[in-house]
Design an enzyme around this catalytic site. Structure first.
Site, mmCIF file in Angstrom:
data_model
loop_
_atom_site.group_PDB
_atom_site.id
_atom_site.type_symbol
_atom_site.label_atom_id
_atom_site.label_comp_id
_atom_site.label_asym_id
_atom_site.label_seq_id
_atom_site.Cartn_x
_atom_site.Cartn_y
_atom_site.Cartn_z
ATOM 1 N N LYS A 38 20.499 19.394 -16.198
ATOM 2 C CA LYS A 38 21.894 19.800 -16.392
ATOM 3 C C LYS A 38 22.728 18.674 -16.987
ATOM 4 C CE LYS A 38 24.483 21.069 -12.718
ATOM 5 N NZ LYS A 38 25.878 20.546 -12.667
ATOM 6 N N ASP A 335 23.006 14.432 -5.462
ATOM 7 C CA ASP A 335 22.887 15.891 -5.537
ATOM 8 C C ASP A 335 21.723 16.423 -4.706
ATOM 9 O OD1 ASP A 335 25.090 16.262 -7.177
ATOM 10 O OD2 ASP A 335 23.931 16.069 -9.019
ATOM 11 N N ARG A 366 29.718 19.482 1.166
ATOM 12 C CA ARG A 366 28.288 19.689 1.397
ATOM 13 C C ARG A 366 27.805 19.093 2.720
ATOM 14 N NH1 ARG A 366 26.257 18.848 -4.901
ATOM 15 N NH2 ARG A 366 26.777 20.958 -5.565
ATOM 16 N N ARG A 408 23.739 24.335 -4.902
ATOM 17 C CA ARG A 408 22.765 23.499 -4.188
ATOM 18 C C ARG A 408 22.651 23.897 -2.714
ATOM 19 N NH1 ARG A 408 21.234 20.588 -8.338
ATOM 20 N NH2 ARG A 408 22.809 19.665 -9.704
#
Length: 448
Positions: A38, A335, A366, A408
């Site tokens: 990406k 990530d 997250r 994710r």
């Protein structure tokens, strides 16, 4: 006839992913091809758009985020072929020649699109731009790139004291800067370097730790004059630069491979070969941590493709052990922390993740979301201000969990569900398409 292990259910324009592991157990075997990286896909589109001549991109990620980048640059005069084949052609318009768009530029869910693009827009004198994004992106902090751009002379306005989109940009002739970034962020670094392309003189960014270096590699390939000092984590661009169109072959995204690396490690009897994975050393923190945890990983067919190191990775099931993840390695796997949290649930001992407060301002918080949703499944996770404390191994039980429309999170919870007893429903699982459109299809094929 047995029921399918992985099914999709549409609910009011959302998609629920239902995973029901067989009572006899599940093993994952076979070859996997992952989508294009990406980060590299965004940069190839952007540099192709501002270069002179034609850029050919092979293996571009055909997910939602690169579509947002392409749409924005088409609106400013670049010709970009439809993102629906393995070969994308970009006809660049040259540095400094982006046209003033007639409408608002929409970056969708893509923080990379918005932050990197700001560096280019701010350096286009006598042109006005307005940039927005979806509800998630409009809540993510932009001051980290706006402040250094303002020090260069940029004029940018936004909500919450110029920190949140929508943003208005009045292009200016910028001045060079030596910016000491308080955080190791490839997006901050890249934004300033892209602004510096049009500036007379040296523009330098110094980071506290090494962040991913895809921008530096690609800028050099396109002809920019860069100086890199790995000792001080500094990068300097000499402007103004002239970029020339190139052929870019995008390797597979190690952030997407991470889901299968963990799945292969935690699901008994698994043996997976993940092909064509980018193993740029600024991105391989995931491999180092998994090996530290005792994962059975083998790198095969190592090679270099258009300046980026690539390998096939074989992963087999193994008994994982806990570890500590902190310090300089964190920017190299930021990530991947959600899926590493899943690995830690099945590892012997207490895994401690620190220095990861950046995860609180991603597409979701997250840290909070992974702790909440995995605990819902029976995990033992304590949330820390800058990380997580995860004690394992535990036996997860199927539950109702939510992706919070974060790609994710959706994929990490799906991998966790493979090792849970009973059925797990992941709400709003369509979020996976942002970075990995084929994730659910690949999961279904592996579980047949």
């Amino acid at each position: 006839m047995t029921s399918p292990i992985v099914t999709l259910k549409s609910v009011e324009q959302q998609q629920d992913l239902i995973i029901t592991p067989p009572t006899t157990g599940l093993s994952l075997t076979g070859k996997i091809t992952i989508p294009g990286d990406k980060s590299i896909s965004h940069r190839a589109l952007m540099l192709g758009a501002i270069a002179q001549g034609e850029t050919i991109i092979k293996g571009l990620l055909l997910g939602e985020d690169p579509h947002s980048t392409a749409k924005c640059f088409r609106a400013m005069g670049a010709e970009i072929s439809p993102l629906n084949t393995d070969k994308i052609i970009v006809k660049g318009i040259g540095l400094g020649n982006l046209q003033e768009p007639v409408d608002v530029l929409d970056a969708g869910n893509s923080g990379t699109t918005m932050r990197l693009m700001l560096g280019l827009l701010a350096s286009h004198p006598e042109r006005f731009f307005t940039v927005t994004g979806d509800s998630s992106l409009r809540s993510r902090p932009m001051s980290r790139v706006i402040k250094p751009l303002q020090q260069m002379g940029a004029q940018i306005w936004g909500r919450k004291q110029n920190s949140l989109a929508p943003l208005a940009i009045s292009g200016q002739s910028l001045q060079p800067i030596h910016y000491h970034s308080p955080i190791a962020s490839a997006q901050v670094k890249s934004c300033i370097l892209l602004a510096g392309l049009s500036v007379e003189g040296k523009t330098t960014v110094t980071e506290p730790a090494l962040s991913r270096d895809h921008s530096e590699r690609m800028l050099k390939a396109f002809g920019a004059n860069l100086e890199i000092d790995p000792q001080t984590h500094s990068v300097t661009v000499m402007g103004p630069s002239r970029l020339t169109g190139q052929t870019v072959i995008v390797p597979g995204d190690i952030s997407s491979a991470a889901f299968w690396l963990v799945a292969g490690s935690i699901v008994p009897g698994s043996d997976l070969l993940i092909e064509n994975v980018g193993i740029n050393p600024t991105r391989t923190g995931i491999l180092e941590v998994l090996e530290m945890m005792g994962a059975d990983l083998t790198l095969l067919n190592q090679r270099e493709i258009t300046g980026e190191p690539v390998a096939d990775i074989r992963v087999k099931h193994s008994q994982l052990k806990a570890c500590t993840i902190s310090g300089d390695i964190v920017p190299r796997l930021i990530d991947e922390i959600p899926i590493l949290a899943v690995a830690a649930v099945f590892a012997q001992g207490t895994t401690v993740i620190r220095d990861a407060q950046e995860l609180r301002v991603k597409e979701s918080d997250r840290l909070a979301v992974m702790a909440c949703e995995l605990n819902q499944m029976g995990a033992k996770i304590t949330e820390l201000p800058d990380g997580l404390e995860i004690t394992g191994p535990v036996s997860l039980k199927g539950s109702q969990v939510d992706s919070y429309t974060d790609h994710r999170i959706a994929m990490s919870l799906a991998i966790a569900a493979l090792n849970a007893s009973h059925s797990t429903t992941i709400h709003r699982a369509q979020a996976a398409a942002v970075s990995y459109p084929e994730f659910i299809t690949t999961l279904q094929q592996l579980c047949q």
